[in-house]
Scaffold this active site. Structure first.
Site, PDB file in Angstrom:
ATOM      1  CE1 TYR A   1      35.616  29.087   6.770  1.00  0.00           C
ATOM      2  CE2 TYR A   1      36.707  30.903   7.901  1.00  0.00           C
ATOM      3  CZ  TYR A   1      36.652  30.002   6.861  1.00  0.00           C
ATOM      4  OH  TYR A   1      37.639  30.000   5.904  1.00  0.00           O
TER       5      TYR A   1
ATOM      6  CD  GLU B   1      37.663  26.675   4.898  1.00  0.00           C
ATOM      7  OE1 GLU B   1      37.477  25.693   4.131  1.00  0.00           O
ATOM      8  OE2 GLU B   1      37.440  27.840   4.549  1.00  0.00           O
TER       9      GLU B   1
END
Ligand code: GDP
Ligand code: MN
Length: 383
Positions: free
Chosen positions: A107, A195
């Site tokens: 992530y 993101e």
């Protein structure tokens, strides 16, 4: 303004972030054709502005173009519902990309830390799931790094954060490069969020953005004419972009009762009253102080461009803005536009009496108080 995955990937690719080859489409035939061009082994992904598409059934892997095209056809027009978005969203476009052979998922995000008043980089070894869940269940799995507004980031800081996040050594070098590219993209596009979840580590040792989410700061959009085409992508974005061009303070809210008022506080109050009366406000619109008839007309016109509008509430407290000027604006809008929804106007303060007199005998319903106006418009709109 939120960008779709395909738009986010296009933006990040310009900064050197590796993404899978692919193209977006709104129909099954082209989806099949794209899948064929990509060799048949593809992922079909719903382009809706919500998280959790995978779990909602909006992301699926295929071995051949026929099945990919068929699934794209089933997906387009369907409403996807997720835990994060229980109302769901209708799929208008799908992205077809080459399948990535994923060995590990990480992530990475860059966002604004309002408390620290700095840009924050978040890195985790735990990718592919919601970061909120990781933060809740396994907070030590997330490394955080603040970006100094003057100095930016030094490479050693990034390396340290990547290590702290327990990104495996084999992926570290490419991960550091991805962080650098993402921070640059974030700052140069005036984003408030970038993101990548998951960052995919492939079976043949490459780091690729398997998903991408970019949100741009609306207040800085004027500095980015390159995003203008993107802004016209949805009703929400199109209306807000048009309002911005006209210098009108307008926020799309998604309901069906249009609201026009003068002063942010009065507009907020109108939203509350309409909600309390059982209505769903479609927008926030502050016509501003000293509004002239012409401006009022532009505002009414803008609100009515929203196809969901069932009624219009006008709430004016005359001070610098004169009630009679507003009434003239409303009447001029009625003359020039084809308005076929009920309109309730509450005008109070300077020029109120003249304003209400001008509206007498027209299709516009006058109201004495804000509460009465809200009740009336809800009755009429949903009749
Ligand atoms: P989201 O659910 O809206 O975040 O959509 P994603 O784009 O993240 O896709 C959901 C999940 O599908 C990802 O977490 C991956 O595990 C999986 N996925 C997406 N693209 C690929 C791919 O190219 N190959 C493989 N193996 N899995 C993928
Ligand atoms: Mn994702």
């Amino acid at each position: 303004m939120k960008l779709h995955e395909y738009q986010s990937k296009d933006l990040l690719a310009k900064y050197g972030v590796p993404v899978a080859q692919g193209r977006v489409t709104d129909n099954a035939a082209e989806a099949k054709q794209i899948a064929e061009e990509l060799g048949g082994k593809v992922v079909v992904k719903a382009q809706v502005l919500m998280g959790g598409r995978g779990k909602a059934g909006g992301v699926k892997l295929f071995e051949n173009a026929n099945e990919a095209g068929q699934f794209a056809g089933e997906l387009i027009g369907r409403r996807l519902v997720s835990i994060q978005n229980p109302d769901g969203m209708v799929v208008e476009q799908v992205l077809i990309t080459e399948t990535i052979d994923i060995a590990e998922e990480y992530y990475l995000s860059v966002l604004l830390d309002r408390a620290a008043q700095q840009v924050l980089v978040m890195i985790s070894r735990e990718g592919g799931m919601e970061i909120e869940d990781v933060a809740h269940n396994n907070p030590d799995a997330i490394a955080r790094l603040l970006v100094d507004p003057v100095w930016g980031l030094d490479e050693f800081q990034i390396r340290r954060a990547v290590k702290e996040a327990k990104i495996p050594a084999h992926a570290a070098r490419q991960f550091v490069a991805m962080v650098k590219a993402l921070v640059k993209a974030y700052i140069e596009s005036d984003a408030d969020l970038v993101e990548i979840n998951p960052v995919a580590w492939t079976t043949d040792g490459k780091l690729i953005a398997a998903d991408a989410k970019v949100s741009l700061d609306d207040n800085a959009l004027f500095r980015h004419p390159e995003f203008a085409a993107t802004a016209e992508d949805s009703a929400e974005n199109a209306l807000e972009a048009e309002a911005a061009n006209l210098g009108i303070a307008y926020v799309y809210l998604g309901g069906d009762i249009g609201i026009l008022g003068n002063g942010a506080g009065l507009v907020m109050g109108s939203l509350d009253e309409v909600s309390a009366a059982g209505g769903r406000p479609a927008n926030f619109l502050d016509v501003g102080g000293g509004a002239q008839a012409e401006r009022v007309k532009s505002c009414v016109e803008l609100i009515l461009k929203d196809p969901n509008i069932k009624g219009l509430l006008i709430n004016i407290f005359g001070g610098i803005t004169r009630g009679d000027e507003v009434a003239k604006g409303i009447l001029s809008a009625f003359e020039q536009l084809d308005i076929n929804v009920p309109v309730v106007a509450r005008i109070e303060g300077t020029g109120a009496a003249e304003g209400l007199r001008l509206l007498e005998g027209t299709q516009i319903v006058g109201a004495k108080t804000m509460q009465e106006a809200a009740r009336r418009i809800v009755e009429l709109a949903y009749a």
